[in-house]
Design an enzyme around this catalytic site. Structure first.
Site, PDB file in Angstrom:
ATOM      1  N   GLY A   1     -13.496  -1.279  -7.097  1.00 54.64           N
ATOM      2  CA  GLY A   1     -14.814  -0.699  -6.813  1.00 54.64           C
ATOM      3  C   GLY A   1     -14.876   0.142  -5.555  1.00 54.64           C
ATOM      4  O   GLY A   1     -15.957   0.345  -4.997  1.00 54.64           O
ATOM      5  N   GLY A   2     -13.729   0.652  -5.079  1.00 55.34           N
ATOM      6  CA  GLY A   2     -13.754   1.530  -3.889  1.00 55.34           C
ATOM      7  C   GLY A   2     -14.408   0.798  -2.726  1.00 55.34           C
ATOM      8  O   GLY A   2     -14.134  -0.385  -2.486  1.00 55.34           O
TER       9      GLY A   2
ATOM     10  N   THR B   1      -9.169   0.681  -9.801  1.00 55.68           N
ATOM     11  CA  THR B   1      -8.406  -0.369  -9.173  1.00 55.68           C
ATOM     12  C   THR B   1      -8.538  -1.579 -10.069  1.00 55.68           C
ATOM     13  O   THR B   1      -9.383  -1.597 -10.945  1.00 55.68           O
ATOM     14  CB  THR B   1      -9.032  -0.602  -7.788  1.00 55.68           C
ATOM     15  OG1 THR B   1      -8.948   0.618  -7.090  1.00 55.68           O
ATOM     16  CG2 THR B   1      -8.398  -1.715  -7.006  1.00 55.68           C
TER      17      THR B   1
ATOM     18  N   ASN C   1      -6.083   4.337  -7.100  1.00 57.08           N
ATOM     19  CA  ASN C   1      -7.286   4.889  -6.459  1.00 57.08           C
ATOM     20  C   ASN C   1      -8.280   5.294  -7.539  1.00 57.08           C
ATOM     21  O   ASN C   1      -8.962   4.455  -8.084  1.00 57.08           O
ATOM     22  CB  ASN C   1      -6.970   6.022  -5.486  1.00 57.08           C
ATOM     23  CG  ASN C   1      -8.186   6.316  -4.600  1.00 57.08           C
ATOM     24  OD1 ASN C   1      -9.066   5.456  -4.490  1.00 57.08           O
ATOM     25  ND2 ASN C   1      -8.258   7.477  -4.003  1.00 57.08           N
TER      26      ASN C   1
ATOM     27  N   ASP D   1      -7.787   8.386   0.317  1.00 63.16           N
ATOM     28  CA  ASP D   1      -8.320   7.274   1.124  1.00 63.16           C
ATOM     29  C   ASP D   1      -8.128   7.513   2.620  1.00 63.16           C
ATOM     30  O   ASP D   1      -8.675   6.798   3.449  1.00 63.16           O
ATOM     31  CB  ASP D   1      -7.682   5.936   0.725  1.00 63.16           C
ATOM     32  CG  ASP D   1      -8.471   5.232  -0.386  1.00 63.16           C
ATOM     33  OD1 ASP D   1      -9.599   5.673  -0.689  1.00 63.16           O
ATOM     34  OD2 ASP D   1      -7.955   4.250  -0.947  1.00 63.16           O
TER      35      ASP D   1
ATOM     36  N   ARG E   1       0.837  -1.193   0.000  1.00 64.34           N
ATOM     37  CA  ARG E   1       0.000   0.000   0.000  1.00 64.34           C
ATOM     38  C   ARG E   1       0.877   1.251   0.000  1.00 64.34           C
ATOM     39  O   ARG E   1       1.938   1.279   0.632  1.00 64.34           O
ATOM     40  CB  ARG E   1      -0.857  -0.043   1.268  1.00 64.34           C
ATOM     41  CG  ARG E   1      -1.831   1.108   1.450  1.00 64.34           C
ATOM     42  CD  ARG E   1      -2.951   1.049   0.472  1.00 64.34           C
ATOM     43  NE  ARG E   1      -4.089   1.872   0.879  1.00 64.34           N
ATOM     44  CZ  ARG E   1      -5.087   2.164   0.052  1.00 64.34           C
ATOM     45  NH1 ARG E   1      -5.102   1.719  -1.188  1.00 64.34           N
ATOM     46  NH2 ARG E   1      -6.097   2.894   0.461  1.00 64.34           N
TER      47      ARG E   1
HETATM   48  O1  DON Z   1      -7.911   1.122  -1.575  1.00 61.03           O
HETATM   49  C1  DON Z   1      -9.079   1.411  -1.813  1.00 61.03           C
HETATM   50  O2  DON Z   1     -10.012   0.988  -1.161  1.00 61.03           O
HETATM   51  C2  DON Z   1      -9.409   2.311  -2.998  1.00 61.03           C
HETATM   52  N1  DON Z   1      -8.297   3.160  -3.302  1.00 61.03           N
HETATM   53  C3  DON Z   1      -9.820   1.464  -4.161  1.00 61.03           C
HETATM   54  C4  DON Z   1     -10.307   2.280  -5.353  1.00 61.03           C
HETATM   55  C5  DON Z   1     -11.058   1.505  -6.344  1.00 61.03           C
HETATM   56  O3  DON Z   1     -11.345   0.347  -6.156  1.00 61.03           O
HETATM   57  C6  DON Z   1     -11.513   2.213  -7.560  1.00 61.03           C
HETATM   58  N2  DON Z   1     -12.055   1.308  -8.497  1.00 61.03           N
HETATM   59  N3  DON Z   1     -12.999   1.302  -9.114  1.00 61.03           N
END
Ligand code: DON
Length: 562
Positions: free
Chosen positions: A467-468, A375, A395, A417, A102
């Site tokens: 997917g955040g 992502t 991100n 984040d 990370r």
């Molecule tokens: O680490 C995380 O939870 C976010 N930065 C992920 C972002 C993400 O999945 C965007 N995708 N669609």
């Protein structure tokens, strides 16, 4: 879909075709059933690169590295060398591995760095431009993965170098995505990057990334130092100076990926292996699975009113805890054992009212006794029984939109984040507090949830998704769909998903969510909003000597196997 591109591409050597498939004419394959090994990722050329490595005698780690590096070229919106991610893996010897690469907050980061003089949150700065970038972790991650691989980095990185240097034909989705970011690329870059194209991109256009090819060659020749030191580091620092970013040489040379203890918990007869903090995924997936374990979900049925009600309330409860308690454990004490204990899970589930929607103002994070959306995801399974599940990210799509001039790669906007101010939603609507406040060197809380299911100690399911904040609910629902509703991987991946994250207090559903269930839920008091696709989930299922790989229908995701 087949992209047919004519002409001078014949110049490209056959060796590149052998490494990835033909980069100018390739097919997206959504499902395959094979017996030796398989890869599923967001792009057919990346999955092709992975399987070619398996066929050359590489194991799942070799293939994952080749796939990850190829994604950094052919899927620039999310595949990356300027971002970070997590790997969860299972060795055929029985060992589980969790690797954290990370991004970290730069040494000069401060808690209030995204607040203006009046204390207002500046999400424009945490989401775009140089200041939004955390210290990239991906290349450190790849060299940590390499410890478990068999082939040299020079072999694993070559497909990516060739795809970058000689180019590849972009898909229609990629053309659309690049076109949608043209203004942002112009606005946030100090030197115009190759992603800018006057007149716009079309499916079949060739994307050549010479600077990126050169950076990958430096990594090939000098290892992680080819990124964190020397010329690449110099180009990052010059970029930071031009754009008033704060990443320093010491930030880069000091970055280290960390092996952590994988989160493992039983669910019925299975063991689930997933990512611990700084991903919130491991904690809240465990909470959600444990809350539903004793409930008659199977008899309720997929997308029944009772099942959606129960799973929504479980999601609400878990995400309320996420907002208050979760953050980087190296910097903040997080009561993981209590949050996942049987007695706490029992207390939480007792808050769900039958036949009535809960409300997020009444459901807060639990009171604990002291002491106690860009992502991308890829899965690999090899013939020895090793499984690798990696989620990696910039991100947002194309990260902070800044390409390091001369080095050809995009930087992340992962600083968003963090909780930049208590209660202020990030770009995925997630709120947080002290646990996830910014501190120098700290890792920002993530939702990425690379996950394995073991049956009698053997790999049964490999999954994960972008997917955040919807990542963990998508993984949760994919597992429940397969383990409780006996769905095929194809259905579990592609049937409509729904998502609740405590705040905002509404259920988000995909198109195709049944209208009568929606109306019944509204009568129970739920607010429901339709949104775009939820996740791009990849699944490999291993059962009865067959390896079934499925790529999500929501994107260019594609499988390859042999
Ligand atoms: O680490 C995380 O939870 C976010 N930065 C992920 C972002 C993400 O999945 C965007 N995708 N669609």
């Amino acid at each position: 879909m087949r992209l047919l591109i004519a002409g001078f591409f014949m110049l490209v050597t056959c060796s590149l075709f052998a490494q990835t498939g033909n980069p100018y004419s390739y097919e997206i394959k959504k499902r395959t059933v094979v017996t030796k090994g398989a890869v599923v990722s967001a792009h057919p050329l990346a999955s092709g690169a992975g399987v070619a490595i398996l066929q050359k005698g590489g194991n799942a780690f070799d293939a994952a590295i080749a796939t990850q590096l190829a994604l950094a070229v052919v899927y620039p919106g999310a595949g990356n060398i300027g971002g970070g991610g997590f790997m969860v893996a299972h060795l055929s010897t029985g060992r589980n591995i969790a690797l954290d690469f990370r991004e970290k907050a730069p040494g000069a980061a401060t808690r209030d760095m995204y607040l203006d003089a009046n204390g207002n949150a500046r999400t424009d700065l945490s989401q775009n431009g140089h200041l939004a970038s955390g210290i990239p972790g991906t290349i450190a991650g790849i060299f940590s993965e390499l410890k478990y691989a068999r082939l040299p980095i020079s072999t694993l990185i070559q497909p990516a170098i060739d795809l970058a240097g000689k180019g590849f034909a972009i898909t229609e989705a990629e053309a659309r995505s690049l076109n949608a970011s043209q203004n942002a690329f112009k606005k946030y870059n100090t030197v115009t990057p190759v992603f800018v194209k006057e007149g716009g991109w079309r499916a079949g256009d060739t994307l050549v990334q010479k600077d990126l090819a050169r950076t990958l060659q430096l990594i090939r020749d000098k290892g992680a130092a080819g990124f964190y030191e020397g010329e690449t580091a110099r180009l990052i620092l010059e970029e930071m100076q031009r754009g008033r970013g704060i990443i320093t040489a010491a930030d880069l040379s000091g970055y280290q990926a960390k092996e952590r203890e994988a989160t493992v918990f039983p669910y019925k007869k299975y063991n689930i292996v997933t990512m611990p903090l700084p991903s919130s995924g491991g904690v809240i997936l465990q909470q959600m699975m444990k809350m539903v374990e004793g409930q008659p979900l199977r008899s309720y049925g997929f997308l029944s009113v009772q099942a959606v009600h129960l799973m929504t309330e479980v999601e609400r409860l878990a995400y309320a805890d996420r907002a208050k308690y979760l953050g980087d454990r190296d910097y903040y004490s997080v009561p993981v054992d209590t949050l996942t204990s049987e007695s706490y899970i029992r207390q939480r589930i007792a808050l769900i009212q039958p036949d009535k929607a809960g409300t997020s103002k009444d459901i807060q994070a639990g009171v604990l006794s002291p002491a106690s959306e860009e992502t991308t995801h890829l899965n690999v399974y090899d013939r020895e029984g090793n499984a690798v599940s990696i989620t990696t990210t910039l991100n947002g799509g194309y990260g902070c939109k800044v390409v390091v001039a001369g080095a050809g790669f995009l930087l992340n906007n992962e600083m968003d984040d963090f909780s930049i101010k208590p209660g202020v939603p990030n770009m995925y609507g997630a709120v947080g507090a002290e646990a996830n406040a910014i501190a120098p060197g700290k890792r920002m809380l993530s939702s990425m949830t690379p996950t394995l299911v073991l049956d009698k100690g053997k790999v049964f399911i490999i999954t994960g998704t972008p997917g955040g904040t919807t990542i963990t609910t998508s993984v949760f629902q994919t597992l429940i769909d397969m383990l409780e509703f006996n769905m095929t991987p194809e259905d579990a991946v592609n049937k409509p998903k729904f998502h609740h994250q405590w705040l905002p207090d509404e259920i988000f559903v995909e198109a195709g969510f049944p209208i009568e269930i929606r109306e019944a839920l509204q009568k129970m008091g739920y607010r429901i909003t339709q949104r775009g696709g939820i996740g791009r989930t990849e699944v490999i299922k291993v059962s009865g000597g067959k390896i079934e790989a499925v790529g999500d229908g929501r994107g260019d995701d594609s499988v390859e196997g042999y």
